[in-house]
Write an enzyme that holds these catalytic residues in place. Structure first.
Site, PDB file in Angstrom:
ATOM      1  N   ASN A   4       0.768  -1.105  -0.117  1.00 59.54           N
ATOM      2  CA  ASN A   4      -0.110  -0.014  -0.004  1.00 59.54           C
ATOM      3  C   ASN A   4       0.999   1.184  -0.119  1.00 59.54           C
ATOM      4  O   ASN A   4       1.627   1.708   1.225  1.00 59.54           O
ATOM      5  CB  ASN A   4      -0.690  -0.092   1.077  1.00 59.54           C
ATOM      6  CG  ASN A   4      -1.849   1.281   1.152  1.00 59.54           C
ATOM      7  OD1 ASN A   4      -1.795   2.060   0.419  1.00 59.54           O
ATOM      8  ND2 ASN A   4      -2.184   1.420   2.451  1.00 59.54           N
ATOM      9  N   LYS A  18       0.082   4.451  -0.350  1.00 58.85           N
ATOM     10  CA  LYS A  18      -0.367   5.448   0.188  1.00 58.85           C
ATOM     11  C   LYS A  18      -0.129   6.604  -0.747  1.00 58.85           C
ATOM     12  O   LYS A  18      -0.215   6.761  -1.875  1.00 58.85           O
ATOM     13  CB  LYS A  18      -0.053   5.726   1.755  1.00 58.85           C
ATOM     14  CG  LYS A  18      -0.163   4.458   2.441  1.00 58.85           C
ATOM     15  CD  LYS A  18       0.086   4.666   3.902  1.00 58.85           C
ATOM     16  CE  LYS A  18      -0.219   3.380   4.542  1.00 58.85           C
ATOM     17  NZ  LYS A  18      -0.057   3.373   6.250  1.00 58.85           N
ATOM     18  N   HIS A  54      -9.668   1.420   4.525  1.00 59.00           N
ATOM     19  CA  HIS A  54      -8.201   1.639   5.243  1.00 59.00           C
ATOM     20  C   HIS A  54      -8.374   2.488   6.303  1.00 59.00           C
ATOM     21  O   HIS A  54      -9.187   3.384   6.071  1.00 59.00           O
ATOM     22  CB  HIS A  54      -7.335   1.883   4.234  1.00 59.00           C
ATOM     23  CG  HIS A  54      -5.756   1.848   4.853  1.00 59.00           C
ATOM     24  ND1 HIS A  54      -5.508   3.170   5.624  1.00 59.00           N
ATOM     25  CD2 HIS A  54      -4.932   1.114   4.777  1.00 59.00           C
ATOM     26  CE1 HIS A  54      -4.021   2.713   6.070  1.00 59.00           C
ATOM     27  NE2 HIS A  54      -3.902   1.502   5.431  1.00 59.00           N
ATOM     28  N   GLU A  76      -7.037   4.787   7.569  1.00 61.12           N
ATOM     29  CA  GLU A  76      -6.555   6.387   7.017  1.00 61.12           C
ATOM     30  C   GLU A  76      -7.927   6.943   6.584  1.00 61.12           C
ATOM     31  O   GLU A  76      -8.353   8.069   6.684  1.00 61.12           O
ATOM     32  CB  GLU A  76      -5.343   6.620   6.500  1.00 61.12           C
ATOM     33  CG  GLU A  76      -4.274   6.398   7.173  1.00 61.12           C
ATOM     34  CD  GLU A  76      -3.033   5.518   6.431  1.00 61.12           C
ATOM     35  OE1 GLU A  76      -2.720   5.813   5.256  1.00 61.12           O
ATOM     36  OE2 GLU A  76      -2.200   5.089   7.076  1.00 61.12           O
ATOM     37  N   GLU A  95      -5.756  -4.674  10.274  1.00 58.62           N
ATOM     38  CA  GLU A  95      -4.938  -3.518  10.575  1.00 58.62           C
ATOM     39  C   GLU A  95      -5.011  -2.726  11.930  1.00 58.62           C
ATOM     40  O   GLU A  95      -5.758  -1.604  11.819  1.00 58.62           O
ATOM     41  CB  GLU A  95      -4.525  -2.598   9.394  1.00 58.62           C
ATOM     42  CG  GLU A  95      -4.266  -3.295   8.234  1.00 58.62           C
ATOM     43  CD  GLU A  95      -3.733  -2.270   7.142  1.00 58.62           C
ATOM     44  OE1 GLU A  95      -2.333  -2.553   6.667  1.00 58.62           O
ATOM     45  OE2 GLU A  95      -4.467  -1.431   6.956  1.00 58.62           O
ATOM     46  N   GLY A 140       2.198   2.411  10.794  1.00 57.70           N
ATOM     47  CA  GLY A 140       3.123   3.423  10.749  1.00 57.70           C
ATOM     48  C   GLY A 140       3.742   3.796  11.961  1.00 57.70           C
ATOM     49  O   GLY A 140       4.341   4.955  12.037  1.00 57.70           O
ATOM     50  N   SER A 191       3.032  -1.757  10.544  1.00 57.75           N
ATOM     51  CA  SER A 191       4.573  -1.846  10.696  1.00 57.75           C
ATOM     52  C   SER A 191       5.116  -3.237  10.396  1.00 57.75           C
ATOM     53  O   SER A 191       6.071  -3.557  11.020  1.00 57.75           O
ATOM     54  CB  SER A 191       4.832  -1.712  12.203  1.00 57.75           C
ATOM     55  OG  SER A 191       4.267  -0.134  12.320  1.00 57.75           O
TER      56      SER A 191
HETATM   57  P1  PGA Z   1       2.636   0.350   7.491  1.00 57.72           P
HETATM   58  O1  PGA Z   1       1.089   0.717   7.025  1.00 57.72           O
HETATM   59  O2  PGA Z   1       3.309  -0.579   6.789  1.00 57.72           O
HETATM   60  O3  PGA Z   1       3.436   1.946   7.173  1.00 57.72           O
HETATM   61  O4  PGA Z   1       2.345   0.491   9.130  1.00 57.72           O
HETATM   62  C1  PGA Z   1       0.223  -0.205   6.703  1.00 57.72           C
HETATM   63  C2  PGA Z   1      -1.038   0.041   5.995  1.00 57.72           C
HETATM   64  O5  PGA Z   1      -1.499   1.030   6.453  1.00 57.72           O
HETATM   65  O6  PGA Z   1      -1.482  -0.398   5.175  1.00 57.72           O
END
Ligand code: PGA
Length: 249
Positions: A9, A11, A96, A98, A168, A174, A213
């Protein structure tokens, strides 16, 4: 076990130029492996560049990070599932964290988006996950089940069998804090039991990915954990060599 899924992903990272450079080196490091599935979720504006870079590599699939639930109309700035499909996307992320927590997407909207994906013959990957305060209050199960049920509310049992789920935890995205493989397995079991109720014949084949992460050091332990069928990776998927190391492991 089914073949594990490694989903990137990106982003709001990598425009078309960076994506082309990324793919040139990624494909050098990652020859075809038939025992795993690799997916990319670039920004919509980068989709065409990634689809083009992968035209000889039909083993790798591409999706968008978000779609609107309507098929067309006056929704400035949005894209529909049918438009994404026309541009070469085979999948779409829905819900997601976010989208939910930065842009205020509701559970009901995720349900409409999942249904829109099926109308356009795009495979949704429905993302669910609890916030830190919910986890600390012991609400992880109830939150992910509420999100799962709402996300799948507008589709048939037959359609449920043809999507992917990503667990998630919001506190892990993140942040450098990862769920342990045991934590992930426990929540995946809860999700699997609910999928069983919704799609009794096909539930065991629905991939449930873990995200939050994931990196080179922890990916393998997560992928081999019981009930974990793959990983959805943000930050650690942005560098071609590092991402290739994760998917090859
Ligand atoms: P991250 O994001 O691996 O940077 O924690 C995962 C995601 O949001 O899909």
């Amino acid at each position: 076990m089914q073949r594990p899924v490694f989903a990137a992903n990106w982003k709001m990272n990598h425009g078309p130029t960076e994506a082309r450079e990324f793919m040139t080196s990624f494909l050098r490091y990652y020859p075809r492996h038939s025992d795993r599935q690799v997916l990319f979720f670039p920004a919509s504006i980068t989709l065409a560049a990634v689809v083009d870079a992968l035209k000889e590599r039909t083993d790798i699939r591409v999706g968008v990070q978000n779609i609107h639930w309507e098929d067309k109309g006056a929704f400035t700035g949005e894209i529909s599932a049918a438009m994404a499909r026309d541009a070469g996307a085979h999948l779409a992320l829905v819900g997601h964290s976010e989208r939910r927590h930065v842009f205020g997407e509701t559970d009901a909207e995720t349900g409409r988006k999942v249904a829109a994906c099926f109308r356009a013959h795009i495979v949704p990957m429905l993302c669910v996950g609890e916030k830190l305060a919910e986890r600390e209050a012991g609400e992880t199960e109830s939150v992910v089940l509420r999100q799962l049920r709402a996300g799948l509310a507008d589709i048939s049992a037959e359609q449920v069998a043809h999507l992917l789920i990503a667990y998630e935890p919001v506190w892990a995205i993140g942040t450098g804090k990862t769920a342990t493989p045991e934590d992930a397995s426990r929540v995946h079991q809860v999700l699997r039991a609910e999928l069983r109720a919704l799609a009794p014949d096909k539930y065991s084949a629905i991939p449930i990915l873990y995200g939050g992460s994931v990196n080179r050091a922890n990916a393998t332990q997560l992928v081999i954990a019981p009930e974990v069928d793959g990983v959805l990776v943000g930050g650690a998927s942005l560098d071609a060599e590092g991402w290739a190391a994760i998917v090859r492991a």
